[in-house]
Design a protein around this motif. Structure first.
Motif, mmCIF file in Angstrom:
data_model
loop_
_atom_site.group_PDB
_atom_site.id
_atom_site.type_symbol
_atom_site.label_atom_id
_atom_site.label_comp_id
_atom_site.label_asym_id
_atom_site.label_seq_id
_atom_site.Cartn_x
_atom_site.Cartn_y
_atom_site.Cartn_z
ATOM 1 N N UNK A 66 0.870 -1.182 0.000
ATOM 2 C CA UNK A 66 0.000 0.000 0.000
ATOM 3 C C UNK A 66 0.906 1.230 0.000
ATOM 4 N N UNK A 67 0.487 2.257 -0.700
ATOM 5 C CA UNK A 67 1.333 3.439 -0.833
ATOM 6 C C UNK A 67 0.606 4.688 -0.355
ATOM 7 N N UNK A 68 1.406 5.583 0.219
ATOM 8 C CA UNK A 68 0.892 6.881 0.637
ATOM 9 C C UNK A 68 1.700 7.931 -0.107
ATOM 10 N N UNK A 69 1.011 8.873 -0.701
ATOM 11 C CA UNK A 69 1.705 9.925 -1.437
ATOM 12 C C UNK A 69 2.216 10.981 -0.461
ATOM 13 N N UNK A 70 3.496 11.243 -0.512
ATOM 14 C CA UNK A 70 4.089 12.284 0.328
ATOM 15 C C UNK A 70 4.709 13.351 -0.563
ATOM 16 N N UNK A 71 5.239 14.363 0.067
ATOM 17 C CA UNK A 71 5.853 15.447 -0.693
ATOM 18 C C UNK A 71 7.079 14.953 -1.463
ATOM 19 N N UNK A 72 7.803 13.992 -0.860
ATOM 20 C CA UNK A 72 9.031 13.498 -1.476
ATOM 21 C C UNK A 72 8.783 12.331 -2.431
ATOM 22 N N UNK A 73 7.557 11.899 -2.577
ATOM 23 C CA UNK A 73 7.262 10.753 -3.447
ATOM 24 C C UNK A 73 6.226 9.861 -2.794
ATOM 25 N N UNK A 74 6.463 8.539 -2.890
ATOM 26 C CA UNK A 74 5.538 7.603 -2.269
ATOM 27 C C UNK A 74 6.217 6.886 -1.121
ATOM 28 N N UNK A 75 5.421 6.574 -0.122
ATOM 29 C CA UNK A 75 5.918 5.742 0.976
ATOM 30 C C UNK A 75 5.191 4.408 0.891
ATOM 31 N N UNK A 76 5.954 3.343 0.650
ATOM 32 C CA UNK A 76 5.355 2.018 0.488
ATOM 33 C C UNK A 76 5.422 1.255 1.806
ATOM 34 N N UNK A 77 4.286 0.684 2.181
ATOM 35 C CA UNK A 77 4.219 -0.217 3.337
ATOM 36 C C UNK A 77 3.546 -1.497 2.885
ATOM 37 N N UNK A 78 3.650 -2.533 3.703
ATOM 38 C CA UNK A 78 3.109 -3.836 3.321
ATOM 39 C C UNK A 78 2.010 -4.241 4.287
ATOM 40 N N UNK A 79 0.889 -4.674 3.724
ATOM 41 C CA UNK A 79 -0.260 -5.084 4.506
ATOM 42 C C UNK A 79 -0.359 -6.602 4.422
ATOM 43 N N UNK A 80 -0.389 -7.259 5.572
ATOM 44 C CA UNK A 80 -0.444 -8.722 5.620
ATOM 45 C C UNK A 80 -1.775 -9.176 6.204
ATOM 46 N N UNK A 81 -2.376 -10.172 5.566
ATOM 47 C CA UNK A 81 -3.607 -10.801 6.042
ATOM 48 C C UNK A 81 -3.263 -12.226 6.455
ATOM 49 N N UNK A 82 -3.539 -12.568 7.712
ATOM 50 C CA UNK A 82 -3.197 -13.899 8.234
ATOM 51 C C UNK A 82 -4.433 -14.517 8.876
ATOM 52 N N UNK A 83 -4.701 -15.784 8.516
ATOM 53 C CA UNK A 83 -5.761 -16.554 9.172
ATOM 54 C C UNK A 83 -5.101 -17.571 10.088
ATOM 55 N N UNK A 84 -5.677 -17.766 11.259
ATOM 56 C CA UNK A 84 -5.097 -18.692 12.231
ATOM 57 C C UNK A 84 -6.231 -19.522 12.834
ATOM 58 N N UNK A 85 -5.952 -20.785 13.117
ATOM 59 C CA UNK A 85 -6.975 -21.637 13.697
ATOM 60 C C UNK A 85 -6.396 -22.958 14.167
ATOM 61 N N UNK A 86 -7.198 -23.707 14.913
ATOM 62 C CA UNK A 86 -6.723 -25.000 15.420
ATOM 63 C C UNK A 86 -7.366 -26.170 14.680
ATOM 64 N N UNK A 87 -8.114 -25.914 13.606
ATOM 65 C CA UNK A 87 -8.806 -26.931 12.804
ATOM 66 C C UNK A 87 -9.754 -27.765 13.665
ATOM 67 N N UNK A 88 -10.254 -27.148 14.744
ATOM 68 C CA UNK A 88 -11.172 -27.845 15.620
ATOM 69 C C UNK A 88 -12.193 -26.865 16.215
ATOM 70 N N UNK A 89 -12.618 -25.882 15.414
ATOM 71 C CA UNK A 89 -13.680 -25.010 15.879
ATOM 72 C C UNK A 89 -13.268 -23.633 16.343
#
Length: 183
Positions: free
Chosen positions: A105-128
């Protein structure tokens, strides 16, 4: 000359007790400063030491003391889980996580763009139990690590039942489910 110490080995004593570059030039360069080349600098070398969990919340103290036996007790009283270690305590080795997506994901700044990374994680125990975590960070690894912690904090129980036939234990979601994906 070796008896007096001199300047050859640097300042300080004869070096036997500190293990530095002291006066006596024995074969043992160890001491408490690390005998191998490179000393103790850098990250990621050597054995990882597990830090003992010190609970911060009242719920965490109750879990550590053994007053609460299962996650269902927490859900029954609708207590908010603020520490990921509570989930580790109950579901620890059974938890499986999966990185669903990493997107820049990028944010426009005065000096250009600032890139950051967005992570989506699913977690579970496969038992409910299942949880989803989303975290944005400058580095991918920190985004994933933060998303795993947030996914542990958002773990909820899944009500299971039957859809179609009633064979065996409750094994599926007991209602019609619609999902929309954009990609």
């Amino acid at each position: 000359m070796a008896d007096r110490g001199g300047f050859r080995g640097g300042f300080g004593g004869r070096g036997g007790d500190r293990g530095g570059r002291g006066g006596d030039r024995g074969g043992d360069r160890g001491g408490d400063r690390g005998g191998r080349r490179g000393g103790r600098r850098g990250r990621g070398r050597g054995a990882k030491e597990e830090k003992a969990w010190v609970p911060v919340t009242k719920l965490g103290r109750l879990v550590q003391a053994g007053k609460i036996q299962s996650l269902e007790d927490i859900y029954y009283h609708a207590l908010p889980i603020k520490e990921a270690e509570i989930i580790d305590n109950f579901l620890g080795p059974k938890l499986h996580d999966e990185v669903l997506k990493i997107m820049p994901v990028q944010k426009q700044t005065r000096a250009g763009q600032r890139t950051r990374f967005k992570a989506f994680v699913a977690i579970g125990d496969q038992d409910g139990h299942i949880g989803l975590g989303v975290k944005c960070s400058k580095e991918v690894a920190t985004a994933i690590r933060g998303a795993i912690i947030l996914a542990k904090l958002s773990i909820v129980p899944v009500r299971r039942g039957y859809w179609g036939n009633k064979m065996g234990k409750p094994h599926t979601v007991p209602c019609k489910v619609c999902g929309v994906t954009d990609r």
